[in-house]
Design a protein around this motif. Structure first.
Motif, PDB file in Angstrom:
ATOM      1  N   ILE A   1       2.306  40.315   7.660  1.00 42.24           N
ATOM      2  CA  ILE A   1       1.514  40.246   8.898  1.00 42.24           C
ATOM      3  C   ILE A   1       0.477  39.131   8.865  1.00 42.24           C
ATOM      4  CG2 ILE A   1       1.855  42.697   9.385  1.00 42.24           C
ATOM      5  CD1 ILE A   1      -1.002  43.183   8.432  1.00 42.24           C
ATOM      6  N   SER A   2       0.278  38.520   7.701  1.00 44.52           N
ATOM      7  CA  SER A   2      -0.700  37.431   7.628  1.00 44.52           C
ATOM      8  C   SER A   2      -0.313  36.265   8.522  1.00 44.52           C
ATOM      9  CB  SER A   2      -0.859  36.954   6.181  1.00 44.52           C
ATOM     10  OG  SER A   2       0.339  36.375   5.696  1.00 44.52           O
ATOM     11  N   LEU A   3       0.991  36.089   8.782  1.00 40.86           N
ATOM     12  CA  LEU A   3       1.430  35.010   9.662  1.00 40.86           C
ATOM     13  C   LEU A   3       0.892  35.217  11.080  1.00 40.86           C
ATOM     14  CD1 LEU A   3       3.297  32.463   9.848  1.00 40.86           C
ATOM     15  CD2 LEU A   3       5.062  33.999  10.713  1.00 40.86           C
ATOM     16  N   SER A   4       0.898  36.464  11.548  1.00 43.09           N
ATOM     17  CA  SER A   4       0.433  36.762  12.902  1.00 43.09           C
ATOM     18  C   SER A   4      -1.060  36.535  13.054  1.00 43.09           C
ATOM     19  CB  SER A   4       0.771  38.218  13.256  1.00 43.09           C
ATOM     20  OG  SER A   4       2.155  38.453  13.178  1.00 43.09           O
ATOM     21  N   PHE A   5      -1.813  36.671  11.952  1.00 40.42           N
ATOM     22  CA  PHE A   5      -3.268  36.526  12.016  1.00 40.42           C
ATOM     23  C   PHE A   5      -3.738  35.138  11.595  1.00 40.42           C
ATOM     24  CE2 PHE A   5      -2.830  41.133  11.811  1.00 40.42           C
ATOM     25  CZ  PHE A   5      -3.769  41.553  12.757  1.00 40.42           C
ATOM     26  N   SER A   6      -2.814  34.212  11.392  1.00 47.53           N
ATOM     27  CA  SER A   6      -3.188  32.877  10.914  1.00 47.53           C
ATOM     28  C   SER A   6      -3.446  31.892  12.041  1.00 47.53           C
ATOM     29  CB  SER A   6      -2.078  32.324  10.009  1.00 47.53           C
ATOM     30  OG  SER A   6      -0.887  32.129  10.761  1.00 47.53           O
ATOM     31  N   GLY A   7      -3.020  32.237  13.265  1.00 48.40           N
ATOM     32  CA  GLY A   7      -3.175  31.330  14.392  1.00 48.40           C
ATOM     33  C   GLY A   7      -1.961  30.478  14.668  1.00 48.40           C
ATOM     34  N   ILE A   8      -0.901  30.623  13.867  1.00 45.00           N
ATOM     35  CA  ILE A   8       0.311  29.839  14.092  1.00 45.00           C
ATOM     36  C   ILE A   8       1.045  30.311  15.346  1.00 45.00           C
ATOM     37  CG2 ILE A   8       2.590  29.228  13.175  1.00 45.00           C
ATOM     38  CD1 ILE A   8       1.443  29.381  10.405  1.00 45.00           C
ATOM     39  N   THR A   9       1.229  31.624  15.451  1.00 44.75           N
ATOM     40  CA  THR A   9       1.985  32.174  16.573  1.00 44.75           C
ATOM     41  C   THR A   9       1.107  32.459  17.785  1.00 44.75           C
ATOM     42  OG1 THR A   9       1.711  34.394  15.626  1.00 44.75           O
ATOM     43  CG2 THR A   9       3.712  33.201  15.064  1.00 44.75           C
ATOM     44  N   PHE A  10      -0.167  32.758  17.557  1.00 42.66           N
ATOM     45  CA  PHE A  10      -1.101  33.042  18.655  1.00 42.66           C
ATOM     46  C   PHE A  10      -2.494  32.634  18.211  1.00 42.66           C
ATOM     47  CE2 PHE A  10      -3.773  35.692  21.407  1.00 42.66           C
ATOM     48  CZ  PHE A  10      -3.142  35.525  22.637  1.00 42.66           C
ATOM     49  N   PRO A  11      -3.227  31.869  19.027  1.00 40.01           N
ATOM     50  CA  PRO A  11      -4.533  31.353  18.587  1.00 40.01           C
ATOM     51  C   PRO A  11      -5.533  32.463  18.300  1.00 40.01           C
ATOM     52  CG  PRO A  11      -4.172  30.932  20.934  1.00 40.01           C
ATOM     53  CD  PRO A  11      -2.876  31.410  20.387  1.00 40.01           C
ATOM     54  N   ILE A  12      -6.271  32.324  17.205  1.00 43.10           N
ATOM     55  CA  ILE A  12      -7.229  33.342  16.793  1.00 43.10           C
ATOM     56  C   ILE A  12      -8.331  33.508  17.829  1.00 43.10           C
ATOM     57  CG2 ILE A  12      -8.959  33.924  15.042  1.00 43.10           C
ATOM     58  CD1 ILE A  12      -7.184  32.622  12.966  1.00 43.10           C
ATOM     59  N   PHE A  13      -8.789  32.404  18.431  1.00 44.73           N
ATOM     60  CA  PHE A  13      -9.910  32.495  19.370  1.00 44.73           C
ATOM     61  C   PHE A  13      -9.556  33.284  20.632  1.00 44.73           C
ATOM     62  CE2 PHE A  13      -7.798  28.433  20.372  1.00 44.73           C
ATOM     63  CZ  PHE A  13      -7.550  28.588  21.733  1.00 44.73           C
ATOM     64  N   SER A  14      -8.257  33.502  20.900  1.00 46.29           N
ATOM     65  CA  SER A  14      -7.844  34.286  22.065  1.00 46.29           C
ATOM     66  C   SER A  14      -7.585  35.750  21.721  1.00 46.29           C
ATOM     67  CB  SER A  14      -6.572  33.682  22.675  1.00 46.29           C
ATOM     68  OG  SER A  14      -6.811  32.370  23.154  1.00 46.29           O
ATOM     69  N   MET A  15      -7.707  36.114  20.438  1.00 42.90           N
ATOM     70  CA  MET A  15      -7.492  37.503  20.029  1.00 42.90           C
ATOM     71  C   MET A  15      -8.695  38.370  20.406  1.00 42.90           C
ATOM     72  SD  MET A  15      -5.887  37.049  16.190  1.00 42.90           S
ATOM     73  CE  MET A  15      -4.381  36.132  15.906  1.00 42.90           C
ATOM     74  N   PRO A  16      -8.484  39.680  20.568  1.00 41.46           N
ATOM     75  CA  PRO A  16      -9.623  40.592  20.723  1.00 41.46           C
ATOM     76  C   PRO A  16     -10.561  40.490  19.529  1.00 41.46           C
ATOM     77  CG  PRO A  16      -7.572  41.717  21.249  1.00 41.46           C
ATOM     78  CD  PRO A  16      -7.192  40.379  20.676  1.00 41.46           C
ATOM     79  N   LEU A  17     -11.824  40.846  19.735  1.00 38.97           N
ATOM     80  CA  LEU A  17     -12.843  40.660  18.707  1.00 38.97           C
ATOM     81  C   LEU A  17     -12.479  41.365  17.403  1.00 38.97           C
ATOM     82  CD1 LEU A  17     -15.600  39.503  17.988  1.00 38.97           C
ATOM     83  CD2 LEU A  17     -16.644  41.603  18.883  1.00 38.97           C
ATOM     84  N   VAL A  18     -11.937  42.576  17.500  1.00 39.08           N
ATOM     85  CA  VAL A  18     -11.574  43.335  16.293  1.00 39.08           C
ATOM     86  C   VAL A  18     -10.512  42.582  15.492  1.00 39.08           C
ATOM     87  CG1 VAL A  18     -10.553  45.473  15.425  1.00 39.08           C
ATOM     88  CG2 VAL A  18     -12.161  45.546  17.343  1.00 39.08           C
ATOM     89  N   LEU A  19      -9.516  42.029  16.194  1.00 36.49           N
ATOM     90  CA  LEU A  19      -8.444  41.311  15.503  1.00 36.49           C
ATOM     91  C   LEU A  19      -8.952  39.990  14.921  1.00 36.49           C
ATOM     92  CD1 LEU A  19      -5.379  41.934  17.847  1.00 36.49           C
ATOM     93  CD2 LEU A  19      -6.098  43.187  15.811  1.00 36.49           C
TER      94      LEU A  19
END
Length: 389
Positions: A307-325
Motif C-alpha cells: 500500500i506504500s505505492l498508493s500513499f507515495s503520490g505516484i497514483t494520486f497526489p498527496i496534497f489532494s488526499m484527506p487530512l488523515v490520509l
C-alpha cells in the motif's frame, strides 16, 4: 565484535544455501529491474490505434484524417462506415478512439456554418484516453486556425494580423521537469524503487523469521552472549551491503541504461538510497516483533509495502488526499524516498530543499528500533514465535 562477525558469516552461508532467501535477495531485484526497464523502454506512448468514419469523403475531410494519422500519438487502424461497429471496438479495447466526420462537412464550412467532428474515446484507460483527446484537440485546433486565417487573407488582412485575430492571447508554456512527457522517467522511477523496497522488507522478515520459526532464537542468543545488538548487526549487515550494491545497479539502469535526467545531487540520491534500505529493514523487524507467527509477519510486511505505492503520490497526489490520509502517508519510507528522488533527479532542487525529507527518513530508521527492541529481545529469549505456522 566476534559474535557479530560469526553471525554475519553464518547469515551469508544461509543466503547461499537457502533457495527461497537467494531468490528473494538476489534473483528478484534483477528480474524486476529487467522487467520494468523493458516494459516502459519507449517511455512515450505512440501510434495509439483509432478508427475514423468519413461520411463526407471530401478533400477537407481527407485532410483532417491525414493530419490525425500524421500525429505521432495516433494511428488510424480502422476505416469504418458504421457507428455501432466503432463503439464496439472501443469497448473491446481494440481502438482508443472513434472520429466521425459528418456528411456535408466541406460544404457547410464553405458556407460559413459551424461544423462538428465527433470524437469518442475511452477514458477508463486514463493514459491512452488522455493522449488521444490531446492529439485530436491539437489537430482540430490547427485545422480551425488554418481555415480562419485563410478566410482573413481573402479579405485582405495580413497574415500576422490574421493570426492575432484568431488568437489574441498567446500561450507560452515552460515545462520545468520531464519536458519530453516520458512516462518511463516518472513511472519507472517509482516502480523500480517500490519493488526494491518490497524485496528488502520481505527478505529482512524472512532471514530473522526463519530462525524463530525453527526455534533457533536461543542459539543466536548464545552466540551473541545474550545481547540482541550482535544478532541484529550480524544478520542485517550483509543484506544492507548487498542491497546497497543492488541499489547502485538500480541507479545505473535508470541514469545510464535508460538515460533518466539527473539534475540534482548524486550524494543526496545515495543518502536517500541508504536510508530507504535501512528504514525498510527496520520496519521489517518491527513487523516481526509485532507478529505471532512467521506467516503473520510476512503478511503484515507485504501489506505495508504494497500500500506504500498508493500513499507515495505516484497514483494520486498527496496534497489532494484527506487530512488523515496525508498524515498516514508520512509513515511510509517510500513516500519520502520518492519525493527526494524526484527533487534531486528531475526537478533539480538545491540539496537544502531536501534536508527535511532526509531528516524524516532518518527518523523512520530510528523510531521502529525504539518500538521493536524490547519485543524482539523477548522473542529471541523465548526462541520462537507464539504460533508455529
Amino acid at each position: 565484535m566476534k559474535p557479530m562477525f560469526r553471525i554475519a558469516k553464518r547469515e551469508v552461508g544461509l543466503l547461499l544455501n537457502s533457495k527461497t532467501l537467494f531468490v528473494f535477495a538476489v534473483i528478484l531485484p534483477f528480474v524486476s529491474f529487467l522487467f520494468f526497464s523493458s516494459l516502459l523502454k519507449v517511455g512515450v506512448a505512440r501510434n495509439l490505434p483509432i478508427a475514423v468514419i468519413d461520411l463526407d469523403n471530401s478533400a477537407i475531410s481527407r485532410n483532417v484524417i491525414s493530419q490525425l494519422d500524421a500525429t505521432p500519438e495516433l494511428q488510424i487502424s480502422h476505416t469504418l462506415i458504421n457507428q455501432q461497429e466503432g463503439e464496439s471496438l472501443i469497448r473491446q479495447g481494440e481502438i482508443y478512439g472513434l472520429v466521425t466526420i459528418q456528411k456535408d462537412f466541406e460544404a457547410d464550412l464553405k458556407n460559413g456554418k459551424q461544423v462538428t467532428i465527433l470524437n469518442q474515446y475511452n477514458n477508463n484507460v486514463l493514459l491512452p484516453g488522455g493522449l488521444e483527446f490531446k492529439a485530436f484537440s491539437k489537430v482540430i485546433g490547427t485545422i480551425s486556425a488554418q481555415i480562419y486565417i485563410q478566410k482573413q487573407l481573402v479579405k485582405g488582412v495580413s497574415f500576422q494580423q490574421a493570426v492575432i485575430n484568431y488568437q489574441p492571447v498567446s500561450l507560452e508554456n515552460h515545462v520545468l521537469s520531464n519536458p519530453y512527457t516520458n512516462y518511463s522517467y516518472y513511472l519507472n522511477s517509482g516502480f523500480l524503487a517500490y519493488f526494491f523496497q518490497i524485496i528488502i522488507i520481505l527478505t529482512t522478515i524472512y532471514c530473522f523469521g526463519s530462525d524463530l520459526k525453527y526455534i533457533k532464537g536461543n542459539q543466536l542468543l548464545r552466540i551473541s552472549n545474550g545481547k540482541l545488538s550482535p544478532i541484529l548487526l550480524g544478520k542485517i549487515l550483509p543484506y544492507t551491503i548487498w542491497f546497497f550494491f543492488v541499489g547502485l545497479i538500480m541507479y545505473y539502469t535508470m541514469f545510464v541504461w535508460q538515460d533518466f535526467p539527473l539534475n540534482g545531487s548524486k550524494i543526496a540520491l545515495l543518502i536517500g538510497l541508504i536510508l530507504l534500505i535501512i528504514s525498510s529493514q527496520c520496519f521489517g523487524l518491527l513487523f516481526l516483533s509485532l507478529s505471532n507467527s512467521f506467516r503473520e509477519a510476512l503478511t503484515i510486511g507485504s501489506g505495508f509495502a504494497a500500500i506504500s505505492l498508493s500513499f507515495s503520490g505516484i497514483t494520486f497526489p498527496i496534497f489532494s488526499m484527506p487530512l488523515v490520509l496525508k498524515w498516514i502517508s508520512q509513515i511510509f519510507p517510500f513516500t519520502h524516498f520518492f519525493k527526494l528522488f524526484m527533487e534531486q533527479s528531475q526537478q533539480g532542487f538545491p540539496v537544502y530543499y531536501s534536508f527535511k525529507t532526509i531528516i524524516v527518513l532518518m527518523l523512520l530508521c530510528a523510531l521502529p528500533i525504539i518500538f521493536f527492541w524490547k519485543k524482539l529481545t523477548k522473542l529471541f529469549i523465548k526462541g520462537e514465535f507464539n504460533h508455529r505456522i
